[in-house]
Design a protein around this motif. Structure first.
Motif, PDB file in Angstrom:
ATOM      1  N   HIS A 155       0.844  -1.194   0.000  1.00  0.00           N
ATOM      2  CA  HIS A 155       0.000   0.000   0.000  1.00  0.00           C
ATOM      3  C   HIS A 155       0.883   1.249   0.000  1.00  0.00           C
ATOM      4  CE1 HIS A 155      -2.997   2.896   1.500  1.00  0.00           C
ATOM      5  NE2 HIS A 155      -3.865   2.068   0.928  1.00  0.00           N
ATOM      6  N   ASP A 156       0.680   2.089  -1.022  1.00  0.00           N
ATOM      7  CA  ASP A 156       1.510   3.294  -1.132  1.00  0.00           C
ATOM      8  C   ASP A 156       0.628   4.512  -1.432  1.00  0.00           C
ATOM      9  OD1 ASP A 156       3.858   4.764  -1.204  1.00  0.00           O
ATOM     10  OD2 ASP A 156       4.038   4.545  -3.373  1.00  0.00           O
ATOM     11  N   MET A 157      -0.525   4.536  -0.784  1.00  0.00           N
ATOM     12  CA  MET A 157      -1.426   5.668  -0.992  1.00  0.00           C
ATOM     13  C   MET A 157      -1.205   6.727   0.090  1.00  0.00           C
ATOM     14  SD  MET A 157      -4.800   3.499  -2.037  1.00  0.00           S
ATOM     15  CE  MET A 157      -5.868   4.884  -2.352  1.00  0.00           C
ATOM     16  N   VAL A 158      -1.786   7.884  -0.145  1.00  0.00           N
ATOM     17  CA  VAL A 158      -1.643   8.971   0.831  1.00  0.00           C
ATOM     18  C   VAL A 158      -2.328   8.598   2.136  1.00  0.00           C
ATOM     19  CG1 VAL A 158      -2.233  11.386   1.320  1.00  0.00           C
ATOM     20  CG2 VAL A 158      -1.484  10.725  -0.971  1.00  0.00           C
ATOM     21  N   GLU A 159      -3.480   7.967   1.987  1.00  0.00           N
ATOM     22  CA  GLU A 159      -4.298   7.707   3.171  1.00  0.00           C
ATOM     23  C   GLU A 159      -3.788   6.489   3.955  1.00  0.00           C
ATOM     24  OE1 GLU A 159      -9.014   8.021   4.273  1.00  0.00           O
ATOM     25  OE2 GLU A 159      -8.395   7.876   2.200  1.00  0.00           O
ATOM     26  N   GLN A 160      -2.731   6.680   4.656  1.00  0.00           N
ATOM     27  CA  GLN A 160      -2.201   5.673   5.584  1.00  0.00           C
ATOM     28  C   GLN A 160      -2.155   6.323   6.952  1.00  0.00           C
ATOM     29  OE1 GLN A 160       1.661   4.509   4.202  1.00  0.00           O
ATOM     30  NE2 GLN A 160       0.853   3.337   2.456  1.00  0.00           N
ATOM     31  N   TYR A 161      -2.451   5.534   7.955  1.00  0.00           N
ATOM     32  CA  TYR A 161      -2.521   6.108   9.292  1.00  0.00           C
ATOM     33  C   TYR A 161      -1.494   5.435  10.194  1.00  0.00           C
ATOM     34  CZ  TYR A 161      -6.836   7.802   7.347  1.00  0.00           C
ATOM     35  OH  TYR A 161      -7.737   8.394   6.524  1.00  0.00           O
ATOM     36  N   TYR A 162      -0.755   6.275  10.901  1.00  0.00           N
ATOM     37  CA  TYR A 162       0.258   5.768  11.831  1.00  0.00           C
ATOM     38  C   TYR A 162       0.069   6.441  13.175  1.00  0.00           C
ATOM     39  CZ  TYR A 162       2.671   4.122   7.645  1.00  0.00           C
ATOM     40  OH  TYR A 162       2.983   3.488   6.484  1.00  0.00           O
ATOM     41  N   ARG A 163       0.166   5.666  14.231  1.00  0.00           N
ATOM     42  CA  ARG A 163       0.128   6.254  15.584  1.00  0.00           C
ATOM     43  C   ARG A 163       1.129   5.540  16.460  1.00  0.00           C
ATOM     44  NH1 ARG A 163      -5.839   7.319  17.872  1.00  0.00           N
ATOM     45  NH2 ARG A 163      -4.631   7.578  19.778  1.00  0.00           N
ATOM     46  N   LYS A 164       1.814   6.322  17.216  1.00  0.00           N
ATOM     47  CA  LYS A 164       2.773   5.757  18.165  1.00  0.00           C
ATOM     48  C   LYS A 164       2.017   5.500  19.460  1.00  0.00           C
ATOM     49  CE  LYS A 164       7.658   6.643  18.963  1.00  0.00           C
ATOM     50  NZ  LYS A 164       8.682   7.679  18.953  1.00  0.00           N
ATOM     51  N   GLU A 165       2.038   4.287  19.960  1.00  0.00           N
ATOM     52  CA  GLU A 165       1.230   3.929  21.122  1.00  0.00           C
ATOM     53  C   GLU A 165       2.093   3.248  22.173  1.00  0.00           C
ATOM     54  OE1 GLU A 165      -2.027   4.211  21.966  1.00  0.00           O
ATOM     55  OE2 GLU A 165      -2.566   5.363  20.187  1.00  0.00           O
ATOM     56  N   ARG A 166       1.695   3.492  23.412  1.00  0.00           N
ATOM     57  CA  ARG A 166       2.357   2.789  24.528  1.00  0.00           C
ATOM     58  C   ARG A 166       1.469   1.622  24.928  1.00  0.00           C
ATOM     59  NH1 ARG A 166       4.153   7.145  28.963  1.00  0.00           N
ATOM     60  NH2 ARG A 166       4.111   5.242  30.181  1.00  0.00           N
ATOM     61  N   VAL A 167       2.065   0.486  25.032  1.00  0.00           N
ATOM     62  CA  VAL A 167       1.301  -0.701  25.458  1.00  0.00           C
ATOM     63  C   VAL A 167       1.993  -1.264  26.700  1.00  0.00           C
ATOM     64  CG1 VAL A 167       0.495  -3.012  24.815  1.00  0.00           C
ATOM     65  CG2 VAL A 167       0.636  -1.207  23.088  1.00  0.00           C
ATOM     66  N   PRO A 168       1.269  -1.353  27.814  1.00  0.00           N
ATOM     67  CA  PRO A 168       1.912  -1.882  29.030  1.00  0.00           C
ATOM     68  C   PRO A 168       2.415  -3.312  28.805  1.00  0.00           C
ATOM     69  CG  PRO A 168      -0.264  -0.987  29.483  1.00  0.00           C
ATOM     70  CD  PRO A 168      -0.126  -1.008  28.021  1.00  0.00           C
ATOM     71  N   ASN A 169       3.464  -3.630  29.527  1.00  0.00           N
ATOM     72  CA  ASN A 169       4.027  -4.986  29.402  1.00  0.00           C
ATOM     73  C   ASN A 169       3.025  -6.015  29.935  1.00  0.00           C
ATOM     74  OD1 ASN A 169       6.479  -4.478  28.215  1.00  0.00           O
ATOM     75  ND2 ASN A 169       7.463  -3.991  30.174  1.00  0.00           N
ATOM     76  N   VAL A 170       2.744  -6.985  29.136  1.00  0.00           N
ATOM     77  CA  VAL A 170       1.849  -8.074  29.572  1.00  0.00           C
ATOM     78  C   VAL A 170       2.538  -9.403  29.267  1.00  0.00           C
ATOM     79  CG1 VAL A 170      -0.328  -6.831  29.299  1.00  0.00           C
ATOM     80  CG2 VAL A 170       0.686  -7.986  27.338  1.00  0.00           C
ATOM     81  N   GLY A 171       1.970 -10.451  29.786  1.00  0.00           N
ATOM     82  CA  GLY A 171       2.540 -11.789  29.562  1.00  0.00           C
ATOM     83  C   GLY A 171       2.396 -12.211  28.102  1.00  0.00           C
ATOM     84  N   ILE A 172       3.201 -13.226  27.762  1.00  0.00           N
ATOM     85  CA  ILE A 172       3.206 -13.689  26.362  1.00  0.00           C
ATOM     86  C   ILE A 172       1.827 -14.214  25.960  1.00  0.00           C
ATOM     87  CG2 ILE A 172       4.240 -15.387  24.784  1.00  0.00           C
ATOM     88  CD1 ILE A 172       6.746 -15.263  26.587  1.00  0.00           C
ATOM     89  N   MET A 173       1.167 -14.896  26.914  1.00  0.00           N
ATOM     90  CA  MET A 173      -0.128 -15.505  26.600  1.00  0.00           C
ATOM     91  C   MET A 173      -1.180 -14.445  26.249  1.00  0.00           C
ATOM     92  SD  MET A 173       0.454 -18.738  27.054  1.00  0.00           S
ATOM     93  CE  MET A 173      -1.055 -19.598  27.416  1.00  0.00           C
ATOM     94  N   ASP A 174      -1.072 -13.288  26.928  1.00  0.00           N
ATOM     95  CA  ASP A 174      -2.100 -12.254  26.729  1.00  0.00           C
ATOM     96  C   ASP A 174      -1.735 -11.247  25.650  1.00  0.00           C
ATOM     97  OD1 ASP A 174      -3.539 -13.378  28.808  1.00  0.00           O
ATOM     98  OD2 ASP A 174      -2.385 -12.268  30.305  1.00  0.00           O
ATOM     99  N   LYS A 175      -0.482 -11.277  25.243  1.00  0.00           N
ATOM    100  CA  LYS A 175       0.019 -10.211  24.373  1.00  0.00           C
ATOM    101  C   LYS A 175      -0.807 -10.088  23.087  1.00  0.00           C
ATOM    102  CE  LYS A 175       4.291  -8.502  22.388  1.00  0.00           C
ATOM    103  NZ  LYS A 175       5.706  -8.771  22.150  1.00  0.00           N
ATOM    104  N   LYS A 176      -1.109 -11.224  22.461  1.00  0.00           N
ATOM    105  CA  LYS A 176      -1.808 -11.202  21.173  1.00  0.00           C
ATOM    106  C   LYS A 176      -3.193 -10.550  21.329  1.00  0.00           C
ATOM    107  CE  LYS A 176      -3.018 -14.160  17.318  1.00  0.00           C
ATOM    108  NZ  LYS A 176      -3.237 -15.521  16.855  1.00  0.00           N
ATOM    109  N   ASN A 177      -3.893 -10.967  22.376  1.00  0.00           N
ATOM    110  CA  ASN A 177      -5.246 -10.430  22.581  1.00  0.00           C
ATOM    111  C   ASN A 177      -5.216  -8.940  22.935  1.00  0.00           C
ATOM    112  OD1 ASN A 177      -6.454 -12.840  22.058  1.00  0.00           O
ATOM    113  ND2 ASN A 177      -6.406 -13.524  24.196  1.00  0.00           N
TER     114      ASN A 177
END
Lengths: 539, 216
Positions: A64-86
């Motif tokens: 995808h190389d269109m103008v309409e791309q959205y990026y946001r820098k987000e903080r995600v608290p550290n969670v366990g590996i099992m929960d990370k995906k969800n």
């Protein structure tokens, strides 16, 4: 990049605002197959046809190389590996609830734990809005029946290319700077700027600019102007004008010099044609491509990738990609299974063939043996008598002889052993019942061998004979018989008159004693045994 | 599913699956049983070959031995080993032995012949006939008894095995005995009882059956 002949064969679909670019990538390089404007007639059918026929239905990478791309820098608290995906999926959903195509990229930057906040990781969340271009592209891919390798965003996937180019084009002479700005114009005319900080995407811009470098001054001025705008954005991202910054610009040589001279900032500028950049990266692109266009370079780079920086996820994508991936895995599995089974079948056929050959040999041998057997039978019949009867009768006869008492031989040997002046009173030959083996079942030791016959001999000596001399005579007879009758047991059962402690003695002595002299007698037994049966050696 | 995967991909999958099934069936339902069947046939053929080879070896061994055995076979045949124990022939031999040995009297009792079990004879479809022969002899000298035994064993048809013997000197040879030798009933210094088993080998159809307790 990689080893050219091991490069994966793929079709790269570059979604731009104006058209769909279809690139074919493989070990021979990357070439632009077609550019389809979005408003083209029968867009989906044409694109599907090109993917299926012109590109050989190779696996597709959608970029995808269109103008309409959205990026946001987000903080995600550290969670366990099992929960990370969800957690990530939920966070993405919350961040971009209205965009169907989403993805996240973890950055090296981290937030350490403080009194007021938990430790966290920093991610770039990206999303693409639902658009007609996207749905048309997906329809074309679905219709082409090609499998989908990945859906990705060009700036994200190009970030590692910028780092690699920085290392190879600039880093040969000096240490690459922390910040690198890649500037490349696309066929659509837009200028794509990708800013990378320490190898990670920091900022990207797609802006329109003059679509010709016929006037290099104008073109370079446009480029520089866009760069200055980008710098102003960069200041918000922590860039300081005193920080070292590298600029890599894709341009034709005539405009390159003007462009380099137009930079008055504290930056290092490196201009390359797209061919030179591809050469630095070990990629092959078409020679006919205009050296100022960067999109063939991006297509070549992304088409050869084995691992993508930010694979995007979408339900529409999964519905097509997963079954086709499963089918590919299924085909591979079935091919492996077929190979294994074919080898197994071949092995078993070989075993069968070996046995069949052995069987044929055995049959041939049997036929030869049959013929030989018939010859032996004819030879036997030619003798004119019954061999079975001959052998059986001889066996019976020999057995009778072995178990017979050679009575005349015994008498003869006895006569030789006896002195001339000795009288034999009687001789008795008996054949004791053989000891039955079952009577000894409870005993460990072998039963004593049963004699074939027992010959008892009673003799008498004159009453004037000397007892000691007579006994000696009896012992001598025994010795002579032992010598002349080997294999026999000879036992003296009675000696001449002798006194042992168990005998009763009544004796009358003196001149007037009534003395009656009586003859002395002696006896012995001869025990003969049947010969040991010979073990059969013949068949 | 076909719309997503496409007819070609589905066809390839189905084709590969079918090929796998065909190869599996060929391997385990055709080739395996065929290989096992061939192994059984091979074992049977080898077994048959070994049996024939053993028969040939046996025949060759028999031929190798026939040279010596044939002489002996002719000899025992001539000695009457295959005769059915005719009592008339036995009587002639007994008379001859009595006359030529010099024994004073020989009382002979021959029991009816019976069948004796013998595996060797069975193999040649023959049977062993056996008769008990008991003889009571009176003689002047033990040498006469020995001569009598010698004559019997060498002239009796078939094989005469010694089953028991008693030789008893009843009186010492004295002047009185020698004087009375010419009397009608002279004293007898030697008495003997002999027990023989008389055996011959006859064809199966000539011998009494195994469960027939009676003799000839």
């Amino acid at each position: 990049m990689g080893i050219p002949f091991l490069s994966p064969a793929r079709t790269v679909l570059l979604i731009t605002d104006e058209a769909l670019q279809i690139h074919s990538s493989g070990f021979a390089g990357t070439k632009l197959v077609d550019v389809l404007p979005w408003d083209a007639e029968n867009f989906v059918d044409t694109a599907a046809d090109i993917i299926a026929k012109d590109c050989g239905r190779k696996p597709v990478v959608i970029v995808h190389d269109m103008v309409e791309q959205y990026y946001r820098k987000e903080r995600v608290p550290n969670v366990g590996i099992m929960d990370k995906k969800n957690v990530m999926a939920r966070k993405l959903m919350v961040t971009f609830p209205n965009y169907p195509v989403r993805g996240s990229l973890e950055l090296k930057e981290k937030v350490t734990k403080t009194e007021g906040s938990l430790s966290a990781r920093i991610y770039i969340f990206s999303a693409v809005a639902e658009s007609e271009q996207l749905s048309k592209t997906m329809s074309a891919v679905r219709k082409s029946l090609a499998s989908i390798v990945c859906f990705s965003m060009l700036p994200v996937e190009a970030s590692d290319m910028v780092s690699a180019l920085s290392q190879k084009a600039i880093g040969k002479q000096i240490q690459p700077a922390e910040w690198t700005v890649f500037m490349g114009q696309h066929k659509s005319g837009g200028l794509r700027q990708i800013v990378v900080k320490n190898g990670e995407l920091a900022l990207t811009r797609l802006t329109p600019m003059v679509d010709s470098d016929m006037d290099p001054d104008h073109w370079a001025q446009d480029m520089h102007s866009e760069f200055r705008s980008t710098l102003s954005y960069l200041l918000r991202f922590g860039y300081s004008p005193s920080d070292p910054l590298d600029v890599i610009a894709i341009s034709n040589p005539p405009a390159a010099e003007i462009l380099q001279n137009s930079f008055d900032e504290n930056v290092r500028v490196k201009t390359l044609t797209s061919h030179q950049a591809a050469q630095h990266l070990g990629l092959k692109i078409e020679k006919q491509v205009d050296g100022r266009y960067a999109d063939p370079l991006h297509a070549a780079w992304i088409g050869q990738k084995r691992k993508f920086v930010l694979p995007m996820q979408a339900d529409a994508l999964a519905k097509v990609a997963k079954p086709r991936q499963m089918a590919a895995v299924g085909v591979l599995f079935l091919l492996v299974a077929l190979s294994y089974q074919s080898v197994d079948l071949f092995d078993k056929y070989q075993v069968y063939a070996e046995r069949a050959a052995d069987y044929k040999l055995a049959e041939q041998r049997n036929a030869q043996l049959d013929a030989q057997y018939q010859r032996e039978i004819e030879r036997k019949e030619a003798l004119g008598f019954d061999i079975k009867l001959l052998q059986a009768s001889i066996a019976v006869y020999n057995n009778l002889q072995d178990n017979d008492v050679k009575v005349l031989n015994l008498f003869n040997e006895l006569g030789r052993a006896l002195p001339a002046d000795l009288n034999v009173d009687d001789i008795k030959i008996t054949r004791p019942e053989p000891v039955r083996r079952d009577e000894f079942l409870n005993y460990q030791e072998e039963p004593e061998k049963s004699p074939l016959y027992v010959m008892s001999v009673n003799m008498s000596f004159p009453n004037t004979a000397n007892v000691d001399e007579g006994n000696e005579t009896v012992q001598n007879i025994r010795a002579r018989l032992l010598k002349s009758l080997p294999g026999h047991e000879i036992e003296i059962t009675k000696l001449l008159r002798d006194y042992e402690f168990e005998d009763e003695l009544v004796l009358e002595t003196g001149d007037r004693a009534n003395v009656q002299q009586q003859a002395f007698t002696a006896a012995f037994e001869i025990r003969g045994f049947a010969p040991e049966p010979e073990e059969e050696s013949a068949p | 599913m076909i719309q997503v995967l496409g007819m070609q991909r589905v066809a390839i999958l189905a084709g590969l699956l079918g090929l796998n099934l065909v190869v599996f069936a060929l391997t385990y339902f055709f080739m395996d049983p065929q290989a096992s069947k061939m192994q059984r046939q091979l074992n049977a053929a080898r077994g048959q070959g070994n049996s024939i080879q053993q028969e040939i070896d046996r025949l060759q061994y028999e031929f190798a031995q026939i040279g010596d055995q044939q002489v002996m076979f002719e000899q025992i045949k001539e000695d009457g080993f295959f005769t059915p124990q005719g009592r008339r022939q036995a009587e002639q031999v007994l008379r001859m032995a009595q006359n030529e040995s010099g024994v004073f009297t020989a009382k002979v009792a021959i029991r009816p012949a019976e069948r004796e079990n013998n595996e060797q004879a069975d193999k040649a479809d023959h049977a062993i006939l056996q008769s008990s022969v008991n003889i009571r002899i009176e003689a002047y000298d033990d040498v006469d008894v020995f001569r009598y035994i010698y004559l019997l064993r060498n002239n009796f048809p078939g094989y005469l095995s010694v089953d028991g013997l008693t030789l008893l000197r009843t009186q010492d040879l004295s002047v009185d005995i020698l004087r009375n030798v010419t009397l009608e009933k002279p004293p007898v210094p030697v008495g003997a009882t002999l027990s023989f088993i008389w055996r011959t080998m006859v064809p199966e159809n000539v011998a009494p059956s195994a469960n027939n307790e009676g003799g000839f």
